[in-house]
Enzyme design. Structure first.
Site, PDB file in Angstrom:
ATOM      1  N   GLU A 455       6.893   1.089   8.618  1.00  0.00           N
ATOM      2  CA  GLU A 455       7.048   0.851   7.189  1.00  0.00           C
ATOM      3  C   GLU A 455       8.523   0.527   6.904  1.00  0.00           C
ATOM      4  O   GLU A 455       8.885  -0.623   6.825  1.00  0.00           O
ATOM      5  CB  GLU A 455       6.559   2.061   6.389  1.00  0.00           C
ATOM      6  CG  GLU A 455       5.995   1.640   5.058  1.00  0.00           C
ATOM      7  CD  GLU A 455       4.999   2.635   4.477  1.00  0.00           C
ATOM      8  OE1 GLU A 455       4.875   2.643   3.271  1.00  0.00           O
ATOM      9  OE2 GLU A 455       4.358   3.398   5.220  1.00  0.00           O
ATOM     10  N   GLU A 735       8.081  13.919   3.773  1.00  0.00           N
ATOM     11  CA  GLU A 735       7.328  13.100   2.821  1.00  0.00           C
ATOM     12  C   GLU A 735       6.366  13.951   1.994  1.00  0.00           C
ATOM     13  O   GLU A 735       6.172  13.716   0.808  1.00  0.00           O
ATOM     14  CB  GLU A 735       6.523  12.054   3.602  1.00  0.00           C
ATOM     15  CG  GLU A 735       5.667  11.152   2.750  1.00  0.00           C
ATOM     16  CD  GLU A 735       5.112   9.972   3.535  1.00  0.00           C
ATOM     17  OE1 GLU A 735       5.042  10.086   4.779  1.00  0.00           O
ATOM     18  OE2 GLU A 735       4.779   8.955   2.915  1.00  0.00           O
TER      19      GLU A 735
END
Ligand code: BGC
Length: 882
Positions: A455, A735
């Site tokens: 990502e 996260e």
């Protein structure tokens, strides 16, 4: 007394940047002086200031936070500047600083070239020999290479930057860099060359299905070496058909998968005259639009720190793994003399599982480095990739793997750390460091979500939510200028909509109701929130000028969707991403209705547009968007608030937004605060918030009478909390609240990074509330601040320092037996409105004298003492009363 931090557009001696109107700033450090009386700024064409181009003269109204001299800029020219400051205790003259312009509007003489071979994956070396017969006075290299380039002259690397020409939407603009290469040239034969890698431009990068060759599929180079001779003549050596190309020793590279090098193919001194290019292939011209080229805006990415592995682990599976002791971003370099043909294989991962190397959470990113040895001794590191990691699995190493053979190179944008926090609680201190490391790891040219899996993109939401913390921790002005410029470029092709990531890498499908669309509330707000934060922190009006249209276009886009109802209830939204009140343990969207979040942000963004317009003196716009914001707030209340002030959605994030964004009438605030408290109580005083609610959670509590709950949430050690991760050994911010489960195993694998800074936004609360350093909208850049520390007995002490645009502030407190002792430092020519949560002034002692006898003016309001502190240091204490 001295003048420090001389910056132009908040960079030290910038060379070859897009400067627009150069904005000069500096800090006067003066222990003995309190205020500035006058100031003079001089800009000259020469270092001796004989040819003066601008003289402000001695003036009273110059503010060191930003002064823009009126001068017409010429291309490729260096301008020197200095400052004299008069104070109440004498005057001081600065040293000389400079800025140097880019090519500006000059056309390119160099041409875009590409190797003349068909296989577009072969990583090339490009070079050209030339000779110099006269004495060189100065030389500059203006250069851009696609995907990534590293230039060399006569066998030496040009500059110390990595990942040039950096990451932005290449469809809209391409950055070229300028390097001072005077010292690399000499009389006689010279060679200039460049090696190229894939990077973000070509090859594999981005989301499923849209992963390859976003901007092009051929390597390319454009450069101009401009040599000025001592006799006044000039020569330009540009890239052209005369250059030669050869495959480099990089067999493959990309951001996600890593790099493969074959040292047997390495051509020693390939860019020097001793290497022969007879056998090299030709190059040909390639059609790339020269109008896309712009002088750089990205600040340099450098190796900022080096770490040694803390241990070598031999795992139960028999793997040999380096432990860096810190989740970091960059790579490990090593020295080797491995036998010819042997393959050294490094794999990078974030966490061990069952004591073994593990990296399922990187998804498809191979994150590896392969090196085929030539048998010669070599110092090795990748050129065109980076990794997010704490652990490195080493295979194929010749002999014993020892910590001293490896060095962790920590790579990020060259940002200066300006903020520090320390408390009596070591876990909180680690939390602060985790957020700081999150910033280091994810501020590599673009503010990314994460640095390790497939990502690593400039997610707008993450950047927006963390930007307040980021601006306290480091001087991020120039870094975000580039990001926001890129954001506006992307927006311009999709009707004002803001893509989920900047650059968008294909995720900008207009009006599409899916993950791959654009325009999610709280994400798109990068367009409005970040410019406003830059203005608040660095007093930077220029960013508002640069971004006002972008801010406005985004709000206009929402307005077009609202059908006159002033609600935003269409399109795709991420909601309170990863909140814990959604459906199921690992639900991503959270429990707060997305139209509530979207409408709240609609009001907030419209208000920020109004504020920005007001700063710029654009009254009509200010009025229009101010009115729009009020209308949206009214619609919010009609839709989501009952006539007696109860919120339709009983989630922590709903209450937080209503309070933080001032969405409900004053008469309802108390009830909403109470509902938030009740919700927390129902959850045993644990948070449930995701990306949207978390950044403001503790701020809202401290601002609304529940400072103690803010501390309680900060100090919770069980899941879900910040310290839960710290106690499980986190060295960066995770996260998810449950990235790792209490037994240390990964909670979920589809989307689970251990270096994702959003929840690190608690640090903004630490600066603003725990230590009380708050910028004021009317005095951007910290010329005057509100200083409102909110101590709590749950910590024994806390202290913060921030080297702001106006100078160094310190604020700290400590409980000592029966008293509470504060320490403050207010920089030269600045002021703080001190608010102490205590009202018995008879007990307050300032610098050893009772407050009532000190010259400081004070005021008592309700249960607070207010004082205005001028520049200086203060020790203030009082008995702990009520
Ligand atoms: C990213 C985030 C981002 C999110 C969108 C994820 O894949 O890592 O941090 O904001 O998608 O909700």
């Amino acid at each position: 007394m001295k003048i420090t931090e001389m910056k132009c557009n908040r960079m030290v001696n910038p060379m070859g940047y897009t400067l627009n109107k150069p904005r000069l700033s500096w800090i006067t450090e003066a222990e003995e002086a309190i205020v500035q009386i006058a100031c003079q700024v001089i800009v000259a064409a020469d270092e001796d200031f004989l040819d003066i181009l601008h003289d402000s003269r001695k003036r009273e109204d110059i503010d060191s936070i930003g002064y823009t001299p009126e001068i017409g800029l010429k291309p490729r020219t260096r301008y020197y500047w200095k400052v004299q400051v008069w104070t109440d205790a004498g005057d001081v003259v600065s040293s000389v600083a400079w800025f140097e312009t880019s090519k500006m509007d000059e056309p390119w003489i160099g041409k875009w070239i590409t190797p003349d071979w068909e296989d577009r994956s072969i990583h090339p070396l490009l070079r050209k020999g030339f000779s110099i017969s006269k004495e060189v006075a100065q030389a500059r290299l203006y250069v851009c290479g696609l995907g990534l380039y590293e230039a060399e002259i006569n066998g030496k690397r040009v500059g110390d930057e990595y990942f040039t020409p950096y990451c932005n939407s290449y469809h809209h603009w391409m950055q070229y860099q300028t390097f001072d290469v005077t010292d690399l040239l000499g009389k006689g034969k010279n060679v200039i060359g460049a090696m190229l890698g894939n990077g973000w431009y070509k090859g594999r990068f981005g989301f499923k299905g849209i992963k390859e060759n976003h901007y092009g599929d051929r390597f390319a180079l454009l450069c101009e070496l401009v040599i000025q001779y001592a006799d006044g003549s000039e020569e330009i050596i540009g890239s052209d058909e005369d250059w030669k190309a050869a495959p480099s020793h990089i067999l493959d590279s990309n951001i996600y998968d890593g790099e493969i090098q074959d040292a047997n193919k390495y051509m020693e001194s390939w860019s020097s005259d001793s290497a022969d290019d007879e056998q090299w292939a030709c190059v040909r011209l390639i059609d790339i639009d020269y109008h896309l080229l712009e002088a750089r805006r990205s600040i340099p990415v450098r190796i900022k720190e080096k770490l040694k592995p803390v241990q070598v682990i031999h795992t139960p599976k028999g793997e040999v793994v380096l432990d860096m002791g810190q989740n970091m971003v960059g790579w490990v370099s090593f020295k080797t003399e491995a036998p010819k043909g042997s393959l050294i294989h490094l794999q990078y991962g974030e966490e061990l599982q069952d004591g073994c190397f593990y990296r399922e959470n990187l998804r498809t990113a191979k994150a590896e480095f392969k090196y085929i040895s030539s048998g010669e001794s070599a110092e090795v590191q990748p050129y065109f990739t980076f990794y997010g990691f704490r652990y490195v699995k080493v295979e194929g190493w010749h002999g014993e793997v020892r910590t001293e053979d490896f060095t962790g190179c920590v790579v990020y944008s060259d940002l200066e750390q300006i903020g520090h926090i320390e408390t009596s609680n070591p876990l909180v201190n680690r939390l602060f460091l985790n957020a700081l490391w999150g910033q280091k790891g994810n501020f590599l040219d673009v503010p990314t979500d994460c640095p390790q899996r497939d990502e690593r993109m400039g997610w707008t939401g993450d950047a927006q939510m963390f930007s307040g913390t980021a601006c306290f921790n480091m001087d991020c002005d120039a870094f975000f200028h580039k990001y926001l410029y890129d954001l506006a470029q992307e927006q311009s092709s999709i009707g004002g909509l803001v893509p989920h990531t900047v650059p968008s890498f294909g995720m900008s499908k207009k009006n599409e109701n899916s993950f791959l669309s654009a325009g999610s509330s709280a994400w798109s707000e990068a367009a409005t929130v970040i410019p406003w934060n830059l203005y608040l922190h660095y007093g930077d009006r220029a960013i508002l000028e640069q971004q006002l249209n972008s801010m406005k276009d985004y709000v206009d886009y929402i307005r077009k969707q609202d059908d006159g109802k002033r609600l935003w209830n269409t399109g795709f939204h991420f909601g309170d991403w990863l909140a814990l009140d959604g459906q199921g343990e690992f639900d991503r969207f959270g429990g707060t209705p997305t139209d509530l979040i979207a409408t709240a942000y609609y009001a907030y963004s419209a208000e920020l547009v109004a504020k920005a317009a007001k700063v710029l003196g654009k009254e009509e716009i200010a009025e229009e968007y101010g009115k729009l914001s009020v209308e949206v707030k009214e619609a919010f209340c009609e839709e989501f608030v009952t006539p007696r002030g109860r919120l339709a959605a009983d989630t922590q994030t709903s209450y937080i937004l209503a309070l933080f964004m001032d969405l409900v009438p004053e008469k309802f605030r108390g009830r909403i605060v109470e509902s938030l408290r009740k919700n927390l109580e129902d959850n045993k005083y644990y948070l449930k918030t995701g990306f949207v609610g978390t950044p403001y959670l503790c701020r809202v509590l401290s601002e609304n009478g529940y400072n103690d709950l803010a501390y309680r949430l900060l100090l919770n050690e069980e899941f879900p909390s910040w310290l839960y991760a710290v106690k499980l050994g986190a060295t960066t911010i995770w996260e998810r609240w449950n990235s790792l489960l209490p037994d240390g195993t990964f909670g979920e694998l589809g989307m689970n990074s251990l270096n994702h800074y959003t929840y690190g936004s608690i640090v903004e609360w630490m600066y603003r509330h725990m230590c009380g350093i708050q910028p004021l909208e009317d005095f951007p850049g910290f010329r005057r601040i509100r200083l409102a520390p909110q101590p709590n007995r749950m910590l024994q002490y806390a202290k913060a320092s921030v080297k702001t645009a106006a100078g160094l502030y310190e604020s700290g407190w400590r409980y000592e037996d029966e008293s509470l002792r504060y320490h403050f430092r207010i920089p030269f020519h600045a002021e703080a409105e001190l608010v102490l949560p205590y009202a018995d002034i008879q007990n307050v002692v300032v610098n050893r004298a009772p407050l009532e006898q000190s010259p400081i003016k004070y005021d008592i309001r309700d249960d607070h003492v207010m004082m205005v502190l001028k520049s200086g240091t203060y020790e203030i204490s009082h008995l702990i009363g009520k």
